[in-house]
Design a protein around this motif. Structure first.
Motif, PDB file in Angstrom:
ATOM      1  N   GLY A  23       5.339  -5.892 -10.099  1.00 51.29           N
ATOM      2  CA  GLY A  23       6.110  -4.860  -9.392  1.00 51.29           C
ATOM      3  C   GLY A  23       5.563  -3.465  -9.655  1.00 51.29           C
ATOM      4  N   ILE A  24       5.216  -3.229 -10.937  1.00 51.59           N
ATOM      5  CA  ILE A  24       4.651  -1.909 -11.270  1.00 51.59           C
ATOM      6  C   ILE A  24       3.320  -1.704 -10.580  1.00 51.59           C
ATOM      7  CG2 ILE A  24       3.726  -0.514 -13.157  1.00 51.59           C
ATOM      8  CD1 ILE A  24       5.824  -1.807 -14.991  1.00 51.59           C
ATOM      9  N   ALA A  26       2.317  -3.153  -7.799  1.00 53.54           N
ATOM     10  CA  ALA A  26       2.574  -2.971  -6.365  1.00 53.54           C
ATOM     11  C   ALA A  26       3.051  -1.550  -6.073  1.00 53.54           C
ATOM     12  CB  ALA A  26       3.610  -3.986  -5.882  1.00 53.54           C
ATOM     13  N   GLN A  27       3.887  -1.016  -6.962  1.00 54.86           N
ATOM     14  CA  GLN A  27       4.372   0.364  -6.781  1.00 54.86           C
ATOM     15  C   GLN A  27       3.221   1.353  -6.871  1.00 54.86           C
ATOM     16  OE1 GLN A  27       7.398   1.599  -9.565  1.00 54.86           O
ATOM     17  NE2 GLN A  27       7.057   3.773  -9.109  1.00 54.86           N
ATOM     18  N   ILE A  28       2.349   1.153  -7.863  1.00 58.10           N
ATOM     19  CA  ILE A  28       1.206   2.056  -8.032  1.00 58.10           C
ATOM     20  C   ILE A  28       0.302   2.009  -6.812  1.00 58.10           C
ATOM     21  CG2 ILE A  28      -0.881   2.480  -9.374  1.00 58.10           C
ATOM     22  CD1 ILE A  28       0.654   1.507 -11.849  1.00 58.10           C
ATOM     23  N   ALA A  30       1.158   1.046  -3.767  1.00 53.38           N
ATOM     24  CA  ALA A  30       1.864   1.618  -2.616  1.00 53.38           C
ATOM     25  C   ALA A  30       1.845   3.136  -2.656  1.00 53.38           C
ATOM     26  CB  ALA A  30       3.307   1.099  -2.585  1.00 53.38           C
ATOM     27  N   GLU A  31       2.037   3.702  -3.865  1.00 54.18           N
ATOM     28  CA  GLU A  31       1.997   5.163  -4.010  1.00 54.18           C
ATOM     29  C   GLU A  31       0.604   5.703  -3.697  1.00 54.18           C
ATOM     30  OE1 GLU A  31       4.253   7.328  -4.426  1.00 54.18           O
ATOM     31  OE2 GLU A  31       6.012   6.212  -5.055  1.00 54.18           O
ATOM     32  N   TYR A  34       0.157   5.566   0.005  1.00 50.99           N
ATOM     33  CA  TYR A  34       0.938   6.633   0.647  1.00 50.99           C
ATOM     34  C   TYR A  34       0.261   7.984   0.452  1.00 50.99           C
ATOM     35  CZ  TYR A  34       4.996   9.378   2.071  1.00 50.99           C
ATOM     36  OH  TYR A  34       5.835  10.244   2.711  1.00 50.99           O
ATOM     37  N   GLY A 139       6.714  10.806  -2.465  1.00 50.36           N
ATOM     38  CA  GLY A 139       6.248   9.429  -2.406  1.00 50.36           C
ATOM     39  C   GLY A 139       7.334   8.458  -1.981  1.00 50.36           C
ATOM     40  N   ILE A 140       6.986   7.186  -1.972  1.00 52.07           N
ATOM     41  CA  ILE A 140       7.907   6.149  -1.503  1.00 52.07           C
ATOM     42  C   ILE A 140       9.188   6.132  -2.314  1.00 52.07           C
ATOM     43  CG2 ILE A 140       8.177   3.655  -1.215  1.00 52.07           C
ATOM     44  CD1 ILE A 140       5.214   3.519  -0.587  1.00 52.07           C
ATOM     45  N   LEU A 141       9.091   6.324  -3.625  1.00 50.98           N
ATOM     46  CA  LEU A 141      10.276   6.354  -4.491  1.00 50.98           C
ATOM     47  C   LEU A 141      10.769   7.770  -4.727  1.00 50.98           C
ATOM     48  CD1 LEU A 141       9.285   3.616  -7.110  1.00 50.98           C
ATOM     49  CD2 LEU A 141      10.669   3.386  -5.043  1.00 50.98           C
TER      50      LEU A 141
END
Length: 329
Positions: A23-24, A26-28, A30-31, A34, A139-141
């Protein structure tokens, strides 16, 4: 049995750690994606209306945002600075100090176009520009901020406040020496006076066919004649002391605008000599005498661009440099 349970618990923890790490990661990713692609295919434009505005009148500008890609932008802030002489009233997202700073926040879907019309009121005459647009997104989050600056090239002329009234027209006629006359042999086709019935002495080209059709009898146009000439308007905005007399100079600018409109509407060639300096070019403004509708626009644009904050030279020196235009014709 106990060792088997411990082994299963260890496997579960490992799976949880792997899921968390995935998950981490994937977040990195995705960021990163983006950050790299949020500005791609994004068009942001701010532009003034094409028509000029009179001082004290209302105008508008357009904000256009177009996202040509499929990536969703959850938060996009578009900001720009413009002169505080353009008042956006009590509208939110606007702060006023040395300039008006306007910031609008959008949520932009993929392949979406947003158009927003923003009204304002003009407080002072002038030439106003917007030169850049600052974009900020998260960013996304909604954690990291990303920035982009776009160049902008839009401007607006705010013409001097209009002066009207019979006393001004009488003054202009006295200054110019142009009087309408009904007793001249040569009539001016632009000096319309009225309509009367046809007589055998009237030439055919004077017949007003539309009026004749309405009345059922032949009617002819009546014209005045006028003596026209060339006018050069002299405008002095020099402050001879340390005190600034901006309101007096502003009244002089408004009077010059009214005089130019009066003369040009009567087909008189009109020019401008002034020691006022251009707010953009920083040089003395000058407009050679011409006639026509385009000359009126040029004249009002020159008056709009006079910057009274700049120190003006002596008007006598200005006249000396332009004396050939005063003696011409």
């Amino acid at each position: 049995m106990k060792s088997r349970c411990l082994q299963r618990n260890g496997e579960d923890k490992m799976i949880l750690l792997l899921i968390l790490a995935g998950g981490i990661l994937a977040q990195i990713l995705a960021e990163k994606y983006y950050q790299k692609n949020w500005a791609r295919g994004l068009k942001v434009e701010v532009r003034f209306q094409e028509e000029p505005v009179r001082q004290g009148g209302e105008g508008f500008l357009m904000e256009i945002i177009e996202n040509e890609k499929g990536l969703f932008l959850p938060v996009l802030q578009a900001g720009f600075a413009v002169s505080r002489n353009l008042s956006f009233g009590q509208e939110e997202n606007t702060s006023v100090s040395d300039q008006s700073y306007k910031r609008d926040i959008f949520s932009v879907m993929g392949r979406q176009r947003i158009i927003r019309k923003i009204p304002f009121r003009t407080l002072e005459r002038g030439y106003y520009e917007i030169q850049k647009i600052d974009l900020v997104t998260r960013g996304i989050l909604l954690a990291d901020e990303h920035y982009e600056t776009l160049l902008c090239n839009t401007y607006l002329y705010v013409y001097p406040k209009k002066i009207s009234g019979e006393k001004w027209e009488t003054l202009f006629r006295r200054i110019s020496g142009v009087y309408e006359s009904r007793k001249r042999l040569l009539e001016d086709p632009f000096q319309f006076r009225g309509i009367r019935e046809y007589t055998p002495e009237d030439p055919m080209n004077k017949i007003n066919w539309k009026a004749s059709a309405r009345t059922g009898s032949l009617m002819v146009n009546q014209l005045n004649s006028a003596v026209s000439g060339n006018v050069c308007i002299l405008l002095d905005v020099e402050d001879e002391t340390v005190w600034k007399y901006e309101e007096i100079h502003e009244e002089g600018i408004r009077l010059a605008a009214a005089a130019a409109e009066y003369f040009l509407s009567r087909g008189i060639e009109t020019g401008l000599i002034t020691n006022g300096r251009d707010c953009k070019e920083k040089s003395e403004l000058f407009l050679p005498g011409q006639s026509g509708r385009s000359q009126e626009a040029k004249f009002l644009q020159c008056l709009s661009r006079i910057d009274l904050r700049q120190k003006s030279g002596k008007f006598s020196d200005c006249l000396e440099r332009k004396k050939e235009f005063l003696t011409a014709k």
